[in-house]
Enzyme design. Structure first.
Site, PDB file in Angstrom:
ATOM      1  N   GLY A   1       0.961  -1.199  -0.020  1.00 21.34           N
ATOM      2  CA  GLY A   1       0.158   0.068  -0.086  1.00 21.34           C
ATOM      3  C   GLY A   1       0.929   1.211  -0.006  1.00 21.34           C
ATOM      4  O   GLY A   1       2.168   1.152   0.300  1.00 21.34           O
TER       5      GLY A   1
ATOM      6  N   GLN B   1       2.728   9.878   1.596  1.00 22.09           N
ATOM      7  CA  GLN B   1       3.865   9.052   1.684  1.00 22.09           C
ATOM      8  C   GLN B   1       4.802   9.706   0.239  1.00 22.09           C
ATOM      9  O   GLN B   1       6.139   9.550   0.320  1.00 22.09           O
ATOM     10  CB  GLN B   1       3.477   7.735   1.609  1.00 22.09           C
ATOM     11  CG  GLN B   1       2.991   7.293   2.945  1.00 22.09           C
ATOM     12  CD  GLN B   1       3.201   5.506   2.812  1.00 22.09           C
ATOM     13  OE1 GLN B   1       2.130   5.363   2.266  1.00 22.09           O
ATOM     14  NE2 GLN B   1       4.292   5.115   3.250  1.00 22.09           N
TER      15      GLN B   1
ATOM     16  N   CYS C   1       6.366  -0.092   7.321  1.00 20.80           N
ATOM     17  CA  CYS C   1       5.683   1.277   6.578  1.00 20.80           C
ATOM     18  C   CYS C   1       7.154   1.856   5.506  1.00 20.80           C
ATOM     19  O   CYS C   1       8.050   1.731   5.996  1.00 20.80           O
ATOM     20  CB  CYS C   1       5.557   2.573   7.443  1.00 20.80           C
ATOM     21  SG  CYS C   1       4.751   3.781   6.623  1.00 20.80           S
ATOM     22  N   LEU C   2       6.562   1.780   4.262  1.00 16.38           N
ATOM     23  CA  LEU C   2       7.807   2.257   3.423  1.00 16.38           C
ATOM     24  C   LEU C   2       8.167   3.767   3.609  1.00 16.38           C
ATOM     25  O   LEU C   2       9.502   3.994   3.407  1.00 16.38           O
ATOM     26  CB  LEU C   2       7.068   2.212   1.982  1.00 16.38           C
ATOM     27  CG  LEU C   2       6.618   1.226   1.289  1.00 16.38           C
ATOM     28  CD1 LEU C   2       5.927   1.395  -0.133  1.00 16.38           C
ATOM     29  CD2 LEU C   2       7.711   0.215   1.182  1.00 16.38           C
TER      30      LEU C   2
ATOM     31  N   HIS D   1      -4.249   1.087   7.774  1.00 15.20           N
ATOM     32  CA  HIS D   1      -2.855   1.696   7.908  1.00 15.20           C
ATOM     33  C   HIS D   1      -2.782   2.756   6.925  1.00 15.20           C
ATOM     34  O   HIS D   1      -2.387   3.945   7.271  1.00 15.20           O
ATOM     35  CB  HIS D   1      -1.836   0.756   7.646  1.00 15.20           C
ATOM     36  CG  HIS D   1      -0.573   1.069   7.483  1.00 15.20           C
ATOM     37  ND1 HIS D   1       0.576   0.636   8.489  1.00 15.20           N
ATOM     38  CD2 HIS D   1       0.234   2.068   6.782  1.00 15.20           C
ATOM     39  CE1 HIS D   1       1.713   1.334   7.958  1.00 15.20           C
ATOM     40  NE2 HIS D   1       1.507   1.960   6.965  1.00 15.20           N
ATOM     41  N   GLU D   2      -3.342   2.613   5.545  1.00 14.54           N
ATOM     42  CA  GLU D   2      -3.404   3.489   4.623  1.00 14.54           C
ATOM     43  C   GLU D   2      -4.174   4.908   4.853  1.00 14.54           C
ATOM     44  O   GLU D   2      -3.772   5.798   4.866  1.00 14.54           O
ATOM     45  CB  GLU D   2      -3.588   2.926   3.370  1.00 14.54           C
ATOM     46  CG  GLU D   2      -2.596   1.916   2.843  1.00 14.54           C
ATOM     47  CD  GLU D   2      -1.311   2.492   3.085  1.00 14.54           C
ATOM     48  OE1 GLU D   2      -1.102   3.741   2.851  1.00 14.54           O
ATOM     49  OE2 GLU D   2      -0.365   1.376   2.762  1.00 14.54           O
TER      50      GLU D   2
ATOM     51  N   HIS E   1      -2.775   7.130   7.102  1.00 14.04           N
ATOM     52  CA  HIS E   1      -1.783   8.099   6.608  1.00 14.04           C
ATOM     53  C   HIS E   1      -2.475   9.301   6.179  1.00 14.04           C
ATOM     54  O   HIS E   1      -1.723  10.539   6.201  1.00 14.04           O
ATOM     55  CB  HIS E   1      -1.054   7.353   5.356  1.00 14.04           C
ATOM     56  CG  HIS E   1       0.136   6.583   5.697  1.00 14.04           C
ATOM     57  ND1 HIS E   1       1.261   7.188   6.201  1.00 14.04           N
ATOM     58  CD2 HIS E   1       0.316   5.488   5.413  1.00 14.04           C
ATOM     59  CE1 HIS E   1       2.136   6.387   6.475  1.00 14.04           C
ATOM     60  NE2 HIS E   1       1.870   5.077   5.946  1.00 14.04           N
TER      61      HIS E   1
HETATM   62 ZN    ZN Z   1       2.710   3.178   5.742  1.00 14.15          ZN
END
Ligand code: ZN
Length: 189
Positions: free
Chosen positions: A46, A51, A102-103, A144-145, A148
């Protein structure tokens, strides 16, 4: 098409509440395609617009493939979602702990408690209304997304401050727990 740069928490955009998307135009379609490319290149499941430095309420999600009896990944079982202005309109009373990465916080993992199932409304990339009932890992990825988009990182929601590990620490921990016969899952997005 070029990949986008994934920002880290030093950049204030990542911890800000993102703005709703008002126009689904060609520019947005290009951004969506670049986000999908960036997510796949990073082996993520995701990626939310903040991000990549865009304070917009949008995310792309691609569920990991299911595995058949022989352990082969079933590519066709992957599911790609584009969610615009998503809202969690229902969350199950049942909540479950799971390991997330998380990226935007590379190299770390942590345990987070999430709804086991959710219902999400919003728009898809063509502007059509979405109404999704999701459970398990897919529900976790969506939560999670969508966090963000409100400037919330999984590290804000750890089950306990100590339940946060570098990938190396986590691998060691997993090896120890496997010796004890436990199994664990993880995701990175
Ligand atoms: Zn993340």
């Amino acid at each position: 098409m070029e990949k986008l740069e994934i920002i880290t928490p030093e950049n204030p955009i990542l911890t800000q509440k993102a703005a709703p998307i008002e126009k689904i135009d060609r520019q947005l379609q290009e951004l969506i395609d670049r986000m999908i490319l960036t997510m796949r290149a990073a082996n993520g499941v995701g990626l939310a617009a903040p991000q990549i430095g865009q304070s917009l309420r949008m995310a792309v999600i691609e569920t990991p493939p299911e595995v058949d009896d022989e352990g082969e990944e079933l590519e066709e079982s992957r599911q790609l979602f584009v969610i615009i202005n998503p809202q969690i309109v229902w969350g199950s009373r049942k909540k479950v702990d799971g390991i997330e990465g998380c990226l935007s916080i590379p190299g770390y993992l942590g345990e987070v408690n999430r709804h086991q199932a959710i219902r999400v409304t919003g728009l898809d990339r063509s502007g059509k209304p979405l109404d999704l009932k999701l459970k398990g890992w897919t529900a976790r990825i969506f939560q999670h997304e969508i966090d963000h988009l409100d400037g919330i990182l999984y590290t804000d929601k750890l089950t306990a401050p100590e339940n946060y590990w570098s990938e190396e620490e986590y691998a060691n921990r997993l090896a120890e727990s496997e010796e004890e016969g436990e199994a664990a899952g993880e995701m990175v997005d």
